[in-house]
Design a protein around this motif. Structure first.
Motif, PDB file in Angstrom:
ATOM      1  N   PHE A  15     -42.913  21.276  72.177  1.00 18.87           N
ATOM      2  CA  PHE A  15     -42.662  19.988  71.540  1.00 18.87           C
ATOM      3  C   PHE A  15     -41.400  20.039  70.680  1.00 18.87           C
ATOM      4  CE2 PHE A  15     -47.502  19.055  71.518  1.00 18.87           C
ATOM      5  CZ  PHE A  15     -47.424  18.462  72.767  1.00 18.87           C
ATOM      6  N   GLY A  16     -41.217  21.156  69.971  1.00 15.02           N
ATOM      7  CA  GLY A  16     -40.080  21.272  69.076  1.00 15.02           C
ATOM      8  C   GLY A  16     -38.757  21.435  69.794  1.00 15.02           C
ATOM      9  N   PHE A  17     -38.800  21.951  71.022  1.00 11.11           N
ATOM     10  CA  PHE A  17     -37.565  22.231  71.742  1.00 11.11           C
ATOM     11  C   PHE A  17     -37.088  21.063  72.588  1.00 11.11           C
ATOM     12  CE2 PHE A  17     -35.123  23.835  75.339  1.00 11.11           C
ATOM     13  CZ  PHE A  17     -34.157  24.611  74.692  1.00 11.11           C
ATOM     14  N   PHE A  18     -38.013  20.412  73.293  1.00  8.31           N
ATOM     15  CA  PHE A  18     -37.616  19.375  74.242  1.00  8.31           C
ATOM     16  C   PHE A  18     -37.543  18.010  73.557  1.00  8.31           C
ATOM     17  CE2 PHE A  18     -39.409  22.645  77.030  1.00  8.31           C
ATOM     18  CZ  PHE A  18     -38.362  22.799  77.924  1.00  8.31           C
ATOM     19  N   PRO A  19     -36.372  17.388  73.539  1.00  9.60           N
ATOM     20  CA  PRO A  19     -36.223  16.126  72.808  1.00  9.60           C
ATOM     21  C   PRO A  19     -37.032  14.977  73.404  1.00  9.60           C
ATOM     22  CG  PRO A  19     -34.227  16.640  74.054  1.00  9.60           C
ATOM     23  CD  PRO A  19     -35.094  17.850  74.113  1.00  9.60           C
ATOM     24  N   TYR A  20     -37.436  15.101  74.685  1.00  8.04           N
ATOM     25  CA  TYR A  20     -38.222  14.038  75.310  1.00  8.04           C
ATOM     26  C   TYR A  20     -39.622  14.526  75.668  1.00  8.04           C
ATOM     27  CZ  TYR A  20     -33.782  11.663  75.398  1.00  8.04           C
ATOM     28  OH  TYR A  20     -32.595  11.073  75.014  1.00  8.04           O
ATOM     29  N   ALA A  21     -40.152  15.446  74.871  1.00  7.68           N
ATOM     30  CA  ALA A  21     -41.521  15.922  75.065  1.00  7.68           C
ATOM     31  C   ALA A  21     -42.509  14.784  74.855  1.00  7.68           C
ATOM     32  CB  ALA A  21     -41.827  17.062  74.102  1.00  7.68           C
ATOM     33  N   CYS A  22     -43.618  14.846  75.596  1.00  6.14           N
ATOM     34  CA  CYS A  22     -44.634  13.793  75.535  1.00  6.14           C
ATOM     35  C   CYS A  22     -46.006  14.409  75.270  1.00  6.14           C
ATOM     36  CB  CYS A  22     -44.691  13.013  76.850  1.00  6.14           C
ATOM     37  SG  CYS A  22     -43.149  12.185  77.294  1.00  6.14           S
ATOM     38  N   GLY A  23     -46.824  13.694  74.537  1.00  5.73           N
ATOM     39  CA  GLY A  23     -48.197  14.127  74.308  1.00  5.73           C
ATOM     40  C   GLY A  23     -49.171  13.093  74.838  1.00  5.73           C
ATOM     41  N   VAL A  24     -50.316  13.569  75.291  1.00  8.76           N
ATOM     42  CA  VAL A  24     -51.407  12.640  75.575  1.00  8.76           C
ATOM     43  C   VAL A  24     -52.039  12.276  74.235  1.00  8.76           C
ATOM     44  CG1 VAL A  24     -51.788  13.432  77.919  1.00  8.76           C
ATOM     45  CG2 VAL A  24     -52.949  14.609  76.040  1.00  8.76           C
ATOM     46  N   ALA A  25     -52.829  11.207  74.195  1.00  7.09           N
ATOM     47  CA  ALA A  25     -53.256  10.643  72.913  1.00  7.09           C
ATOM     48  C   ALA A  25     -54.027  11.630  72.042  1.00  7.09           C
ATOM     49  CB  ALA A  25     -54.099   9.393  73.157  1.00  7.09           C
ATOM     50  N   ASN A  26     -54.753  12.581  72.668  1.00  8.11           N
ATOM     51  CA  ASN A  26     -55.545  13.516  71.869  1.00  8.11           C
ATOM     52  C   ASN A  26     -54.696  14.518  71.101  1.00  8.11           C
ATOM     53  OD1 ASN A  26     -55.800  13.674  74.898  1.00  8.11           O
ATOM     54  ND2 ASN A  26     -56.116  15.855  74.466  1.00  8.11           N
ATOM     55  N   VAL A  27     -53.376  14.513  71.293  1.00 14.64           N
ATOM     56  CA  VAL A  27     -52.524  15.349  70.457  1.00 14.64           C
ATOM     57  C   VAL A  27     -52.643  14.926  68.997  1.00 14.64           C
ATOM     58  CG1 VAL A  27     -50.397  13.964  70.577  1.00 14.64           C
ATOM     59  CG2 VAL A  27     -50.236  16.455  70.368  1.00 14.64           C
ATOM     60  N   ARG A  28     -53.006  13.676  68.771  1.00 16.35           N
ATOM     61  CA  ARG A  28     -53.159  13.198  67.396  1.00 16.35           C
ATOM     62  C   ARG A  28     -54.291  13.912  66.664  1.00 16.35           C
ATOM     63  NH1 ARG A  28     -49.894   8.917  66.591  1.00 16.35           N
ATOM     64  NH2 ARG A  28     -49.307   7.575  68.358  1.00 16.35           N
TER      65      ARG A  28
ATOM     66  N   ALA B 159     -42.089  13.798  70.979  1.00 20.25           N
ATOM     67  CA  ALA B 159     -41.317  12.600  70.645  1.00 20.25           C
ATOM     68  C   ALA B 159     -42.047  11.330  71.053  1.00 20.25           C
ATOM     69  CB  ALA B 159     -39.950  12.662  71.318  1.00 20.25           C
ATOM     70  N   PHE B 160     -42.829  11.425  72.138  1.00 17.40           N
ATOM     71  CA  PHE B 160     -43.530  10.253  72.675  1.00 17.40           C
ATOM     72  C   PHE B 160     -44.993  10.599  72.900  1.00 17.40           C
ATOM     73  CE2 PHE B 160     -39.102   9.980  73.865  1.00 17.40           C
ATOM     74  CZ  PHE B 160     -38.772   8.674  73.539  1.00 17.40           C
ATOM     75  N   VAL B 161     -45.845   9.594  72.805  1.00 13.37           N
ATOM     76  CA  VAL B 161     -47.275   9.830  72.973  1.00 13.37           C
ATOM     77  C   VAL B 161     -47.892   8.715  73.805  1.00 13.37           C
ATOM     78  CG1 VAL B 161     -47.887   8.670  70.805  1.00 13.37           C
ATOM     79  CG2 VAL B 161     -49.436  10.388  71.771  1.00 13.37           C
ATOM     80  N   ALA B 162     -48.773   9.107  74.717  1.00 15.14           N
ATOM     81  CA  ALA B 162     -49.483   8.138  75.554  1.00 15.14           C
ATOM     82  C   ALA B 162     -50.554   7.427  74.735  1.00 15.14           C
ATOM     83  CB  ALA B 162     -50.109   8.846  76.748  1.00 15.14           C
ATOM     84  N   SER B 163     -51.000   6.299  75.220  1.00 14.35           N
ATOM     85  CA  SER B 163     -52.065   5.563  74.530  1.00 14.35           C
ATOM     86  C   SER B 163     -53.444   6.076  74.924  1.00 14.35           C
ATOM     87  CB  SER B 163     -51.960   4.067  74.851  1.00 14.35           C
ATOM     88  OG  SER B 163     -52.202   3.830  76.232  1.00 14.35           O
ATOM     89  N   LYS B 164     -53.497   6.854  76.015  1.00 14.93           N
ATOM     90  CA  LYS B 164     -54.779   7.336  76.528  1.00 14.93           C
ATOM     91  C   LYS B 164     -54.878   8.847  76.396  1.00 14.93           C
ATOM     92  CE  LYS B 164     -55.044   3.490  79.785  1.00 14.93           C
ATOM     93  NZ  LYS B 164     -55.067   3.065  81.208  1.00 14.93           N
ATOM     94  N   ARG B 165     -56.101   9.345  76.435  1.00 15.47           N
ATOM     95  CA  ARG B 165     -56.364  10.755  76.235  1.00 15.47           C
ATOM     96  C   ARG B 165     -56.421  11.508  77.576  1.00 15.47           C
ATOM     97  NH1 ARG B 165     -58.633  11.717  71.079  1.00 15.47           N
ATOM     98  NH2 ARG B 165     -59.735  13.575  71.842  1.00 15.47           N
ATOM     99  N   GLY B 166     -56.185  12.818  77.502  1.00 20.50           N
ATOM    100  CA  GLY B 166     -56.398  13.684  78.650  1.00 20.50           C
ATOM    101  C   GLY B 166     -55.665  13.241  79.895  1.00 20.50           C
TER     102      GLY B 166
END
Length: 267
Positions: free
Chosen positions: A218-231, A242-249
């Motif tokens: 996450f720290g290295f890639f400027p366009y890294a994405c997480g699924v919602a459960n990263v929260r 940098a970006f996060v989905a609205s849905k989990r898994g």
């Protein structure tokens, strides 16, 4: 973290590679949905390299490299990469440590595992440990009742006290001896197998993940994405996507894949 809907279309059209965690990123409640698998296939069919980057064991990664629609797999949090060459009918395996070093480390990890089980009630050796080459996985919620945060932190401390590295995923604490992580092996794989210099190409690569052991990515890639459960782990992570989905898994991964694919097909 910005919503995945705001992922720039121009950037999506430049993406050449999608790296992704597996557990709780591609999977939902411990299962791989058909939609997640189809999304991998669609990404690769669109000409993108697809590479899982996971804490799962060598035994699983051999199967993934052979049977999934991927260009290779990085396993055990960066201990190795596997890439299957279907023409040569050969599995290419690259490890950070030598065979002798891995054998010596396994002996130390075996003793450390016994100590962790004696000092942390409720912890268990992961069911997939038999198929591992380089690390020790302590189950903190996959096949055991979820351990409290204090117990998870104690497991991390026990690894670190012995000179090891420990990373917390959504299901395990993975520990090993050696100075590597997911990002270090990603750099090697991309250079040796895809001909990409990571520093030059990082803005054309997307990494998808969900938990603290993904923080280096996450720290290295400027366009890294997480699924919602990263929260769920946001307060305990050293870096967030940098970006996060609205849905989990798996549903979140499909959402990310569709954003990338729709931008590319709209040209």
């Amino acid at each position: 973290m910005k919503p995945i809907a705001s992922f720039p279309a121009e950037t999506a059209r430049r993406i050449v590679c999608v790296l992704t965690d597996i557990d709780d990123t591609l999977t939902t409640d411990g299962q791989l949905p058909a939609a997640s698998y189809a999304a991998l296939e669609k990404l690769r069919g669109a000409g993108l390299a697809v590479v899982p980057v996971t804490g799962r064991p060598a035994g699983w990664c051999d199967m993934i490299a052979r049977f999934w629609p991927v260009d290779g797999v990085i396993g055990e949090n960066g201990a190795f990469y596997f890439r299957h060459d279907p023409v040569a009918k050969k599995m290419i395996r690259k490890f950070i440590a030598t065979e002798d070093e891995r054998a010596a480390n396994r002996r130390k990890l075996l003793a450390l595992g016994a100590r962790i089980l004696s000092e942390v009630p409720g912890a268990a050796i992961s069911a997939d440990q038999l198929y591992r080459e380089a690390d020790l996985a302590i189950d903190v919620c996959e096949d055991v009742p979820p351990l409290p945060r204090a117990a998870v932190n104690k497991i991390v401390c026990l690894f670190e006290r012995e000179g090891g590295i420990a990373k917390v995923s959504s299901i395990h604490v993975n520990g090993w001896f050696g100075r590597y992580d997911k990002l270090a092996m990603t750099r090697i794989f991309l250079r040796e197998r895809l001909g990409l210099d990571l520093d030059e190409a990082k803005e054309r690569i997307v990494f998808c993940g969900d938990s603290p052991n993904d923080a280096p990515m996450f720290g290295f890639f400027p366009y890294a994405c997480g699924v919602a459960n990263v929260r769920d782990f946001e307060s305990s992570m050293t870096a967030t996507p940098a970006f996060v989905a609205s849905k989990r898994g798996g549903e979140g991964f499909v959402e990310i894949a569709e954003r990338i694919l729709s931008a590319r097909t709209s040209v």
